[in-house]
Design an enzyme around this catalytic site. Structure first.
Site, PDB file in Angstrom:
ATOM      1  N   SER A 122       0.808  -1.220   0.000  1.00 45.75           N
ATOM      2  CA  SER A 122       0.000   0.000   0.000  1.00 45.75           C
ATOM      3  C   SER A 122       0.838   1.264   0.000  1.00 45.75           C
ATOM      4  O   SER A 122       0.319   2.335  -0.314  1.00 45.75           O
ATOM      5  CB  SER A 122      -0.920   0.019   1.224  1.00 45.75           C
ATOM      6  N   SER A 185      -1.500   4.775   3.061  1.00 40.74           N
ATOM      7  CA  SER A 185      -2.258   5.385   1.952  1.00 40.74           C
ATOM      8  C   SER A 185      -2.467   6.882   2.130  1.00 40.74           C
ATOM      9  O   SER A 185      -2.218   7.641   1.192  1.00 40.74           O
ATOM     10  CB  SER A 185      -3.592   4.673   1.754  1.00 40.74           C
ATOM     11  N   GLU A 246     -10.555   7.507  25.529  1.00 39.30           N
ATOM     12  CA  GLU A 246     -11.621   6.506  25.392  1.00 39.30           C
ATOM     13  C   GLU A 246     -11.313   5.229  26.184  1.00 39.30           C
ATOM     14  O   GLU A 246     -12.219   4.533  26.629  1.00 39.30           O
ATOM     15  CB  GLU A 246     -11.794   6.185  23.901  1.00 39.30           C
ATOM     16  N   PHE A 300     -10.629   9.055  16.153  1.00 35.44           N
ATOM     17  CA  PHE A 300     -11.656   8.326  16.896  1.00 35.44           C
ATOM     18  C   PHE A 300     -11.169   7.049  17.572  1.00 35.44           C
ATOM     19  O   PHE A 300     -11.912   6.424  18.303  1.00 35.44           O
ATOM     20  CB  PHE A 300     -12.844   8.037  15.970  1.00 35.44           C
ATOM     21  N   GLU A 301      -9.939   6.658  17.281  1.00 36.56           N
ATOM     22  CA  GLU A 301      -9.365   5.474  17.936  1.00 36.56           C
ATOM     23  C   GLU A 301      -7.875   5.745  18.170  1.00 36.56           C
ATOM     24  O   GLU A 301      -7.264   6.537  17.455  1.00 36.56           O
ATOM     25  CB  GLU A 301      -9.509   4.218  17.058  1.00 36.56           C
ATOM     26  N   GLU A 342     -10.533   7.039   2.146  1.00 36.16           N
ATOM     27  CA  GLU A 342      -9.985   5.715   2.009  1.00 36.16           C
ATOM     28  C   GLU A 342     -10.616   4.744   2.999  1.00 36.16           C
ATOM     29  O   GLU A 342     -10.761   5.029   4.181  1.00 36.16           O
ATOM     30  CB  GLU A 342      -8.497   5.805   2.273  1.00 36.16           C
ATOM     31  N   HIS A 352      -6.772  -9.789   4.566  1.00 32.85           N
ATOM     32  CA  HIS A 352      -5.558 -10.367   5.160  1.00 32.85           C
ATOM     33  C   HIS A 352      -5.916 -11.384   6.244  1.00 32.85           C
ATOM     34  O   HIS A 352      -5.231 -12.382   6.428  1.00 32.85           O
ATOM     35  CB  HIS A 352      -4.676  -9.275   5.770  1.00 32.85           C
ATOM     36  N   ASP A 389      -5.550   0.283  -4.525  1.00 35.63           N
ATOM     37  CA  ASP A 389      -4.097   0.273  -4.645  1.00 35.63           C
ATOM     38  C   ASP A 389      -3.601  -1.049  -5.214  1.00 35.63           C
ATOM     39  O   ASP A 389      -2.657  -1.105  -5.979  1.00 35.63           O
ATOM     40  CB  ASP A 389      -3.421   0.610  -3.311  1.00 35.63           C
ATOM     41  N   HIS A 390      -4.262  -2.130  -4.809  1.00 32.79           N
ATOM     42  CA  HIS A 390      -3.864  -3.467  -5.260  1.00 32.79           C
ATOM     43  C   HIS A 390      -5.026  -4.395  -4.978  1.00 32.79           C
ATOM     44  O   HIS A 390      -5.973  -4.023  -4.291  1.00 32.79           O
ATOM     45  CB  HIS A 390      -2.614  -3.934  -4.496  1.00 32.79           C
TER      46      HIS A 390
HETATM   47 ZN   LIG Z   1      -2.559  -5.056   2.712  1.00 38.92          ZN
END
Ligand SMILES: [Zn+2]
Ligand SMILES: *[C@@H]1O[C@H](CO)[C@@H](O)[C@H](O)[C@H]1NC(C)=O
Ligand SMILES: *[C@@H]1O[C@H](CO)[C@@H](O)[C@H](O)[C@H]1NC(C)=O
Ligand SMILES: *[C@@H]1O[C@H](CO)[C@@H](O)[C@H](O)[C@H]1NC(C)=O
Ligand SMILES: *[C@@H]1O[C@H](CO)[C@@H](O)[C@H](O)[C@H]1NC(C)=O
Length: 539
Positions: A122, A185, A246, A300-301, A342, A352, A389-390
């Site tokens: 990526s 990305s 959080e 947010f995380e 994205e 994955h 991207d792929h």
């Molecule tokens: Zn990947």
């Protein structure tokens, strides 16, 4: 041979009012299959498509705004499966569903290899579509003269993104991601790093720090003024030991910066003349008034945002809501904007993990974000590009019948007398062999959110795929996307369309009298289908 005249069966005439009452693609699948038996159904549909193709005119003027949607790992097989899933989520058969991205008039193929890899990652691909130059794996915002992890190859090899060039021309710019905002990305849009994983200064080897290399989070707030930043990645922004708001009791989610800087504050204070806001919670995010907010950072995380299927909607906004807010803020700039959206970590990482449901649910949400953006923008002044991207080694097949649940079984047993799911991976963690044979999934819940489809070869993580990905485009200069292109071409078309460096010999502005009302129409995906059905039924 077309069939211009034929008698509509009375059953179908009776179905007409029912069809009108049914919303979206939730048409009864049986009724749809009946319609499809009529050659006239296909002829009318194709004729309407042909009409649209004949009427299609390239928009050869300058783009005011550019939106680049990047589905990380969103290969063509993923798009097709997500299309079926979206249709089935709406109660339909699925295959005939029209995704928001399917309505884009121009499509090209993108060759995704990088300078050093046949099957790319990526980071190198992000450098290609953001900066217009193919690069080496693991590196972002650097030409292939830079060597991964070798800090001293950074300097002098920087390449600059369309986002950065848009900012230089006075446009507003934003990034929206479901991953950490420092991830590869988005990073190629603002950073130059020989390692995609140098998120904070704590991730840099000391030798790299000594040679002057700078972490990606620092570059996020110092390289270019990004007006809207939405995603995850809080922990790379705050001093070591800062409790996460959080998860205040979690040690693994504390801030990790060794330089003790608070980069959120750096960003907030960077433009004293503008109204800048930082939020980390859905509630504050919802309360943001776009009218009096110039700049917005929402993290947010601590790391990546959650998979859509596990998202806590009280705490975290969806990619659709983030996209909407970003456009509303950016569009206030009369000079236009560049927005990068994205769904990276999520489509890619579902794959994955070898768990198709996670990846495909994300891809559906991604399409909803594309749909929302279409409602908030105008095709005459906004170039919208959707690409990946792929790809991944994800596939679906097995002679499945029409309407087969996308996560369901192929109709026949395999040669080993056991059933198999239509979706399979070529490699990955889904390789489960028991006593020398693949797992018998008869009693397994393959519709489960965390079910791993079977893989042919065992790997901890399923891999990227090497085949081309699609580029979908609409708006000014979208017609420049056609045929088979190198991935770095994406950045060049965006730069040319908006008259950004190095394209000074750029297309003229749109003259206002040439606006036509039809330009503003964004038909919902199923509208064409219903119009066709009605045409057919009442002719
Ligand atoms: Zn990947
Ligand atoms: C860059 O650093 C590496 C070690 O990290 C070294 O081997 C190499 O000679 C250096 N190159 C330059 C041009 O300084
Ligand atoms: C979602 O977040 C809210 C607010 O933090 C919390 O009260 C709730 O328990 C969470 N829900 C789930 C399902 O985790
Ligand atoms: C697979 O499991 C089912 C249910 O336990 C069983 O009926 C079937 O015989 C098994 N098939 C094989 C080939 O072991
Ligand atoms: C695998 O084979 C062994 C020995 O034949 C047997 O005891 C065991 O039950 C088998 N395991 C499964 C899951 O079939």
């Amino acid at each position: 041979m077309l069939t211009p005249h034929y008698r509509v069966p009375s059953l179908l005439v009776l179905l007409g009012p029912i069809l009108m009452a049914v919303s979206r693609a939730a048409m009864d699948s049986q009724a749809l299959y009946e319609l499809e038996k009529e050659p006239g159904y296909w002829d009318e549909q194709a004729r309407a498509t042909l009409d649209a193709a004949l009427k299609l005119r390239p928009r050869e003027h300058q783009a005011k705004n550019i939106i680049l949607f990047l589905g990380d790992g969103m290969g063509v097989s993923t798009v097709s499966a997500a299309r079926i899933l979206r249709g089935q989520m709406d109660g339909g058969s699925g295959e005939e569903t029209v995704l928001a991205m399917d309505t884009f008039p121009y499509v090209a193929l993108s060759k995704t290899y990088s300078v050093d890899k046949q099957v790319a990652d990526s980071a190198s691909t992000a450098t290609a579509y953001h900066c217009g130059v193919k690069a080496n794996a693991k590196t972002v915002g650097l030409s292939a003269k830079a060597v991964a992890f070798e800090c001293n190859t950074t300097f002098g090899n920087e390449v600059y993104s369309v986002l950065r060039r848009a900012k230089a021309q006075g446009k507003s710019v934003g990034i929206v991601t479901t991953t950490r905002v420092q991830h590869a990305s988005p990073a190629a849009a603002y950073a130059h790093s020989v390692s995609r994983s140098w998120y904070s200064d704590a991730d840099l080897p000391s030798s790299a720090r000594e040679h002057g290399c700078v972490d990606i989070a620092t570059q996020l707030v110092t390289n270019v003024d990004i007006d809207v930043i939405l995603g995850g990645g809080r922990m790379y922004m705050t001093p070591k030991g800062t409790p996460d708001p959080e998860y205040p009791t979690s040690n693994s989610r504390k801030g990790e910066r060794k330089d003790k800087r608070n980069l959120i504050d750096v960003w907030l204070k960077a433009k004293p003349n503008k109204i800048s806001r930082y939020v980390w919670h859905r509630k504050e995010f919802d309360e943001i008034n776009v009218k009096n907010t110039d700049r917005l950072m929402g993290l947010f995380e601590p790391k990546d945002m959650r998979f859509e299927v596990f998202r806590n909607s009280t705490r975290d906004p969806s990619i659709v809501e983030m996209t909407e807010k970003a456009i509303q803020i950016l569009k206030k700039n009369p000079k236009g904007y560049f927005l990068f959206v994205e769904d990276e970590w999520r489509i890619d990482h579902g794959h994955h993990d070898g768990i198709a449901k996670l990846a495909l649910t994300e891809a559906v949400m991604f399409d909803r974000a594309i749909q929302r953006a279409a409602q908030l923008t105008r095709e005459p002044d906004t170039l919208t590009v959707v690409t990946a991207d792929h790809s991944h080694v994800f596939t679906f097949g097995g002679n499945t019948p029409r309407g087969n649940p996308i996560f369901g079984l192929a109709p026949k047993k395999a040669d080993d007398k056991m059933p198999f799911t239509s979706i399979l991976y070529a490699n990955g963690p889904g390789y489960i062999h028991i006593n020398g044979t693949r797992e018998n999934i008869t009693l397994v819940d393959y519709y489960d959110e965390e079910y791993m489809q079977q893989a042919a070869v065992p790997l901890d993580a399923e891999t990227h795929g090497g085949e081309d990905v699609a580029i979908y485009a609409k708006g000014p200069m979208a017609h420049l996307f056609h045929g088979v292109k190198e991935q770095n071409y994406v950045a060049h078309v965006m730069a040319y369309a908006a008259c950004l460096e190095p394209y000074t010999n750029c297309p003229p502005h749109l003259h206002h009298h040439s606006h036509s009302s039809s330009d503003c129409v964004n038909p919902p995906s199923s509208l064409l289908f219903f119009v066709l059905s009605l045409l057919l039924l009442f002719r």
